[in-house]
Design a protein around this motif. Structure first.
Motif, short mmCIF file in Angstrom:
data_model
loop_
_atom_site.label_atom_id
_atom_site.label_comp_id
_atom_site.label_asym_id
_atom_site.label_seq_id
_atom_site.Cartn_x
_atom_site.Cartn_y
_atom_site.Cartn_z
N LEU A 1 -5.50 -57.78 -20.73
CA LEU A 1 -4.53 -57.44 -19.69
C LEU A 1 -5.14 -57.51 -18.30
O LEU A 1 -4.48 -57.93 -17.34
N ALA A 2 -6.38 -57.07 -18.18
CA ALA A 2 -7.05 -57.02 -16.88
C ALA A 2 -8.43 -57.66 -17.01
O ALA A 2 -9.46 -56.97 -17.01
N PRO A 3 -8.49 -58.98 -17.14
CA PRO A 3 -9.76 -59.65 -17.43
C PRO A 3 -10.81 -59.51 -16.33
O PRO A 3 -12.00 -59.69 -16.61
N HIS A 4 -10.38 -59.21 -15.11
CA HIS A 4 -11.34 -59.11 -14.01
C HIS A 4 -11.65 -57.67 -13.61
O HIS A 4 -12.40 -57.45 -12.66
N ALA A 5 -11.10 -56.70 -14.32
CA ALA A 5 -11.35 -55.30 -14.00
C ALA A 5 -12.82 -54.95 -14.25
O ALA A 5 -13.49 -55.54 -15.11
N VAL A 6 -13.32 -53.99 -13.49
CA VAL A 6 -14.70 -53.55 -13.67
C VAL A 6 -14.93 -53.07 -15.10
O VAL A 6 -15.96 -53.37 -15.72
N LEU A 7 -13.97 -52.32 -15.64
CA LEU A 7 -14.11 -51.81 -17.00
C LEU A 7 -14.21 -52.95 -18.01
O LEU A 7 -15.02 -52.89 -18.95
N THR A 8 -13.44 -54.00 -17.83
CA THR A 8 -13.50 -55.16 -18.71
C THR A 8 -14.87 -55.83 -18.62
O THR A 8 -15.46 -56.19 -19.64
N ARG A 9 -15.38 -55.97 -17.43
CA ARG A 9 -16.69 -56.60 -17.27
C ARG A 9 -17.78 -55.78 -17.95
O ARG A 9 -18.69 -56.32 -18.59
N ASP A 10 -17.68 -54.46 -17.83
CA ASP A 10 -18.66 -53.59 -18.50
C ASP A 10 -18.58 -53.74 -20.02
O ASP A 10 -19.60 -53.80 -20.72
N ALA A 11 -17.34 -53.80 -20.56
CA ALA A 11 -17.17 -53.93 -22.00
C ALA A 11 -17.72 -55.26 -22.49
O ALA A 11 -18.39 -55.33 -23.53
N ARG A 12 -17.44 -56.34 -21.77
CA ARG A 12 -17.96 -57.64 -22.17
C ARG A 12 -19.48 -57.66 -22.17
O ARG A 12 -20.11 -58.21 -23.08
N ALA A 13 -20.07 -57.06 -21.15
CA ALA A 13 -21.53 -57.03 -21.08
C ALA A 13 -22.13 -56.27 -22.25
O ALA A 13 -23.14 -56.69 -22.83
N ALA A 14 -21.52 -55.15 -22.62
CA ALA A 14 -22.05 -54.35 -23.73
C ALA A 14 -21.95 -55.11 -25.05
O ALA A 14 -22.88 -55.08 -25.87
N ARG A 15 -20.83 -55.79 -25.27
CA ARG A 15 -20.67 -56.58 -26.50
C ARG A 15 -21.71 -57.69 -26.57
O ARG A 15 -22.31 -57.95 -27.63
N THR A 16 -21.93 -58.35 -25.44
CA THR A 16 -22.89 -59.45 -25.41
C THR A 16 -24.30 -58.96 -25.65
O THR A 16 -25.08 -59.60 -26.37
N ARG A 17 -24.65 -57.81 -25.07
CA ARG A 17 -25.99 -57.26 -25.31
C ARG A 17 -26.20 -56.95 -26.78
O ARG A 17 -27.29 -57.19 -27.34
#
Length: 350
Positions: A319-335
């Motif tokens: 829903l909000a691909p550019h939100a700060v929260l989304t970016r944090d979640a993507r980074a955690a999954r990738t790590r």
């Protein structure tokens, strides 16, 4: 090896609140998006409108072509028709890998979301390729499993298992490492991934290196606190939830003896499972069942990394691909994926 057992009763699932309970606030960026969508975008799915909603979804959901997925030569794309489950049709797997990378590559075996009643194997791939396949050097197989109510349980899960068996057995020709297969999915696909981990364990393989469970749909009963607290406040409600589960399970919906392979929250044996990554939102219906699943894995002596994103609703990253929260979640999954895939002697992770 015996399979998991099911409790005769809900077994520790909290009783829903007797009166409306204050809900955790949405993240400010997500709140703006939800407000802009309006109530019309959150119309409940019912048995009466299910067929129309499926048709609407099929026509509206972006479905990239193989040429689109190749992204000007950055990826190699192949569609496979592989043997399905006994007495079932063949299964389509959409395979994509970064072009020019010599194998064997680790594999992300992925199941799309859509509440078991919607979605397809193609539409989820652009995000996966952008976020994981290219940065991490991953091959991806996305599963086109059959949807309910046309195909009830166990058909969709058996499709996913048949595809996994085929992929592990054809690892050399696929250029993948059979010892580095991660099974994953989002929402309904996350529930299928959790069920597939249980099924593969109890059938003696194929073994997975890890399970990536993104807001997984795990429990058919709708009895958790969050399922009532957050119903209708985000993008999902109890009416739609019941419609989807009944479409998948038919008369078995809510049965005391329902198999954990149908609804993994029913499992009482979560030992000997691959390490899990589980994320969910504090402001979504699936919160409590996701947290309980991680806790049950820990209690069984297993590994799970749990993230509860503050103010996140179901599907917040889409829903909000550019939100700060989304970016944090993507980074955690990738790590987590980097750590999981790193092998001794390989040098630094990609």
């Amino acid at each position: 090896m015996s399979g998991p057992t099911t409790p005769p009763e809900p077994g520790g699932v909290p009783t829903p609140p007797p009166v409306p309970s204050p809900a955790p606030p949405f993240d400010p960026e997500l709140a703006v998006v939800l407000a802009a969508l309006g109530e019309g975008a959150r119309e409940p799915i019912t048995p009466d409108n299910l067929g129309a909603r499926q048709e609407r979804d099929a026509s509206a959901r972006p479905r990239p072509t193989a040429e689109d997925l190749r992204a000007d030569g950055r990826f190699e794309v192949t569609e496979f028709r592989v043997p399905g489950p006994p007495h079932g049709p063949d299964v389509t797997l959409v395979g994509v890998r970064p072009a020019g990378l010599a194998g064997p590559l680790p594999l992300l075996y992925y199941m799309h979301g859509g509440a078991m009643i919607m979605g397809n194997a193609w539409s989820v791939l652009p995000r996966i390729l952008r976020e994981w396949a290219l940065p991490l050097g991953l091959a991806v197989l996305s599963v086109e499993y059959r949807l309910a109510p046309r195909t009830e349980y166990p058909g969709p899960l058996e499709d996913c298992h048949a595809g996994l068996v085929w992929a592990a057995g054809h690892a050399a020709e696929l250029g993948i490492d059979p010892d580095r297969i991660v099974i994953g999915g989002k929402s309904a696909g996350g529930g299928l991934a959790a069920a597939l981990a249980l099924l593969a364990r109890d059938r003696g393989g194929p073994a997975a290196l890890g399970q990536l469970l993104l807001s997984p749909m795990l429990d058919d009963r709708g009895r958790t606190f969050s399922s009532h607290q957050m119903s209708g406040l985000g993008m999902w409600d109890l009416t739609s939830h019941d419609t989807a589960w009944k479409a998948l399970l038919g008369d078995r919906h809510g049965a005391a003896d329902l198999s954990p392979y149908a609804a993994p929250a029913r499992a009482t044996d979560l030992s000997r499972l691959p390490p899990a990554y589980i994320d969910t939102g504090s402001a979504e219906m699936f919160r409590d069942e996701n947290v309980a699943y991680a806790n049950a894995i820990w209690q069984a002596g297993g590994q799970a990394e749990l993230h509860v994103w503050p103010g996140a609703c179901h599907g917040f990253d889409g829903l909000a691909p550019h939100a700060v929260l989304t970016r944090d979640a993507r980074a955690a999954r990738t790590r987590w994926l980097r750590r999981l895939l790193a092998q001794p002697g390989d040098g630094p992770a990609v």
